[in-house]
Design an enzyme around this catalytic site. Structure first.
Site, PDB file in Angstrom:
ATOM      1  CB  SER A 127      -0.900   0.007   1.238  1.00  0.00           C
ATOM      2  OG  SER A 127      -1.520   1.253   1.429  1.00  0.00           O
ATOM      3  CE1 TYR A 152      -4.329  -2.021   4.733  1.00  0.00           C
ATOM      4  CE2 TYR A 152      -3.631   0.188   4.130  1.00  0.00           C
ATOM      5  CZ  TYR A 152      -4.023  -1.079   3.768  1.00  0.00           C
ATOM      6  OH  TYR A 152      -4.108  -1.413   2.433  1.00  0.00           O
TER       7      TYR A 152
END
Length: 336
Positions: A127, A152
């Site tokens: 990501s 995350y």
């Protein structure tokens, strides 16, 4: 090829699976169909290809090592795309344990299954969030990413480190793709395009964080899928120019690669909202709010390495992409 796709009922996973099937690959999809967002959307995505003769599906959680091991042993994939993960920066502030189970425990189960199954190539989702507190733009895979600002992001950075370990110890070719703000038809309801569309349709105010000063490298889902397939077809190899005295974070002397995958054209958030309003035919109030914890002001992908190595060339403009998304949104929700 035989390709195993985790997260096959997800936004990118379903789009990728449809493309793989259309080119003649045999695909085994795995998804746990959790209720992080409306499972009906996941079922609707799956319905587009669930009956395809080259598709099989397993409802299972990546954290279930036995189920994952059995699925790999039965299907014997040649290549694997791991897209299943607990997503969302803001949700990680409320439910951190979900990220440990899915993104860490689940990922090591995939790595172990790939190792024992002698998989030719593992491509996995990282990501843009890994860039965290970095401010040098555009973001490059050669930059250090040691300052995540959400759990995350930390879990995705951990995936990259775990993958390198397996590439180094067992010769497993792994490629991590750092996705940049993917949008388009069948998108996730928790992401800003869907949230904006819902509020504009209802005539409700939009919450705009960082007082509207965000910019994002919005990337249309078809461009992402093209990049994933091109990468999947080029298994990672050791970098002959890798210098351990001056290590490049994006390569290794093991069969390991990291790439940014984005549009390479950041768009101001207010411009994106303006295009949404134009395509939906109404304007709404914007509530300008401070930056949220775990968020970053700007993202911009340097995709030069992906262009060089696999010929990646995103070609969907933000104007085209927003129109296609809104057209799908109207159709899916039966709007006039």
């Amino acid at each position: 090829m035989r390709v195993l796709v985790t997260g096959a009922a997800g936004f990118i996973g379903a789009a990728l699976t449809a493309r793989l099937l259309s080119r003649g690959d045999e695909v085994h999809g795995i998804d746990n169909h959790n209720d992080y967002y409306d499972p009906a959307l996941k079922e609707a995505r799956l319905a587009r290809f669930a009956m395809h003769p080259n598709y099989t599906h397993l409802r299972a959680d990546l954290a279930d090592a036995e189920a994952i091991g059995q699925a790999f042993a039965a299907f014997q994939p040649q290549r694997v795309v791991n897209l299943a993960a607990q997503a969302g920066v803001r949700y990680s502030l409320r439910n951190p344990q979900a990220y440990v189970q899915s993104n860490l425990v689940g990922f090591v189960n995939v790595l172990e299954a790939c190792r024992h199954g002698k998989v030719e190539h593992l491509v996995y989702a990282s990501s843009s969030s890994v860039y965290g507190a970095n401010r040098k733009l555009p973001f490059s895979v050669e930059d250090a990413v040691d300052h995540p600002v959400s759990l995350y992001a930390a879990s995705k950075k951990a995936n990259e480190l775990m993958a390198h370990t397996y590439s180094h110890l067992y010769g497993l070719p792994t490629t991590g793709l750092r996705f940049f703000t993917v949008y388009g038809p069948w998108g996730r309801p928790d992401m800003s395009p869907m949230l904006f569309a819902e509020r504009i349709v209802r005539g409700e105010p939009i919450d705009v964080f960082n007082y509207g000063n965000h910019s994002r490298d919005f990337t249309y889902v078809d461009d992402i899928v093209e990049g994933v397939i091109r990468t999947l077809d080029h298994p990672a190899q050791a970098d002959p120019a890798y210098d351990p005295m001056q290590p490049n974070p994006g390569t290794s002397n093991a069969p390991y690669r990291l790439y940014n995958i984005g549009n390479d054209q950041p768009v101001p958030l207010m411009r994106f909202i303006e295009l949404m309003e134009q395509n939906l035919g109404r304007t709404v109030e914007k509530r300008l709010l401070p930056m949220q914890p775990g968020d970053v002001p700007d993202t911009w992908a340097d995709v030069s390495a992906l262009r060089r190595d696999v010929g990646y060339a995103p070609d969907t403009s933000i104007e085209q992409g927003v129109k296609r998304f809104v057209d799908w949104y109207r159709d899916y929700h039966h709007l006039a």
